[in-house]
Design a protein around this motif. Sequence first.
Motif, PDB file in Angstrom:
ATOM      1  N   LEU A 150       1.608   3.109   0.750  1.00 52.41           N
ATOM      2  CA  LEU A 150       1.124   1.733   0.639  1.00 52.41           C
ATOM      3  C   LEU A 150       0.162   1.613  -0.533  1.00 52.41           C
ATOM      4  N   GLN A 151       0.483   0.725  -1.461  1.00 55.83           N
ATOM      5  CA  GLN A 151      -0.316   0.569  -2.660  1.00 55.83           C
ATOM      6  C   GLN A 151      -0.735  -0.871  -2.919  1.00 55.83           C
ATOM      7  N   SER A 152      -0.214  -1.833  -2.159  1.00 58.87           N
ATOM      8  CA  SER A 152      -0.563  -3.236  -2.384  1.00 58.87           C
ATOM      9  C   SER A 152      -0.502  -4.004  -1.077  1.00 58.87           C
ATOM     10  N   ASP A 153      -1.201  -5.148  -1.057  1.00 59.26           N
ATOM     11  CA  ASP A 153      -1.224  -5.978   0.151  1.00 59.26           C
ATOM     12  C   ASP A 153       0.155  -6.523   0.498  1.00 59.26           C
ATOM     13  N   LEU A 156       1.830  -4.604   3.323  1.00 58.56           N
ATOM     14  CA  LEU A 156       1.144  -4.394   4.591  1.00 58.56           C
ATOM     15  C   LEU A 156       1.891  -4.947   5.786  1.00 58.56           C
ATOM     16  N   LEU A 160       2.964  -2.495   8.733  1.00 63.15           N
ATOM     17  CA  LEU A 160       2.291  -2.615  10.027  1.00 63.15           C
ATOM     18  C   LEU A 160       3.305  -2.892  11.135  1.00 63.15           C
ATOM     19  N   SER A 207       6.826   2.460   5.698  1.00 61.95           N
ATOM     20  CA  SER A 207       5.433   2.740   6.052  1.00 61.95           C
ATOM     21  C   SER A 207       5.056   4.207   5.911  1.00 61.95           C
ATOM     22  N   THR A 227      -6.845   4.937   1.505  1.00 62.48           N
ATOM     23  CA  THR A 227      -6.222   3.666   1.143  1.00 62.48           C
ATOM     24  C   THR A 227      -5.317   3.171   2.261  1.00 62.48           C
ATOM     25  N   TYR A 228      -5.631   1.986   2.783  1.00 61.47           N
ATOM     26  CA  TYR A 228      -4.867   1.361   3.879  1.00 61.47           C
ATOM     27  C   TYR A 228      -4.723   2.286   5.089  1.00 61.47           C
ATOM     28  N   HIS A 229      -5.704   3.150   5.281  1.00 61.69           N
ATOM     29  CA  HIS A 229      -5.630   4.095   6.395  1.00 61.69           C
ATOM     30  C   HIS A 229      -5.614   3.380   7.748  1.00 61.69           C
ATOM     31  N   TRP A 230      -6.255   2.240   7.838  1.00 64.27           N
ATOM     32  CA  TRP A 230      -6.349   1.525   9.116  1.00 64.27           C
ATOM     33  C   TRP A 230      -4.978   1.166   9.688  1.00 64.27           C
ATOM     34  N   VAL A 231      -3.983   1.010   8.806  1.00 65.83           N
ATOM     35  CA  VAL A 231      -2.636   0.655   9.278  1.00 65.83           C
ATOM     36  C   VAL A 231      -2.112   1.715  10.242  1.00 65.83           C
TER      37      VAL A 231
END
Length: 261
Positions: A150-153, A156, A160, A207, A227-231
């Motif tokens: 994942l590198q951009s919104d 997401l 997700l 993902s 980076t985007y770890h929360w996903v």
Amino acid sequence: MAEEKLEMGQVGAPLMSSDSTSNRSPTRPPNKFERVIQPCVGELVGTTFFVFIGCVSVIENVETAGRLQPALVHGLAVAIMVACMAEISGSHFNPPFTLAIYLCGGMELNMVIPYLACQLLGGVTGAAMARAMTTRENYAKAQGAAFALLQSDDQLGRALFGEVAMTCLVTMVVLLGAVNAKSKSPLVPFMVGCTVIINVLAGGDVSGTCLNPARAFGPALVSNYWTYHWVYWVGPIGGGLIAAALVRLLLGDRKTRLILK
């Protein structure tokens, strides 16, 4: 595993079952070490080697193999560890599995936090072992097997949703194959391993197919890549909770269901 082991008397629901226990002579009740310490060690060791082997398969992935190499390694590692550790800890190795099994009545509340802690510690230990084993060049190229896809919104939403849906699928396999009395199967290690394989093959490019916060946390901490770890926390935990709700409300047997009995 005999059904009485799911009556909240055991630490965790095993991911494989066996009817042979009914033919064994009576044995003494498990002591504190067998009820508390040994299962936690089993979760720690099992998660460590699952994350270690999984990370190495990504770091040392041969480009011509594509997603096949990590898919087979993760799936087969899960199947093997589940089969080996089922009678020791229940073979969770994944926080969403532990939460879902508890919510479906397969383990005691006092063991949930120790299991989660051991799984996360195992993830860190396995990631550190992978770093020690692999070359510096390959490790840096793969971001230590942290999920760097994942590198951009813009990515997401799909990522997700994929983590939620795929974790829901594998968690349902766990719950219906190991916890729900009506559908329990001795083939659970094979079923869970195959589900991991098909999930990685199907969603690896969307993902990264984590499905396990412990698998994400260890490499992220060791490689310091967040980076985007929360996903990889929100998606798997959300998928696990949805699976638990489906089993508790609709798919479970009369003992498991909360409604429509």
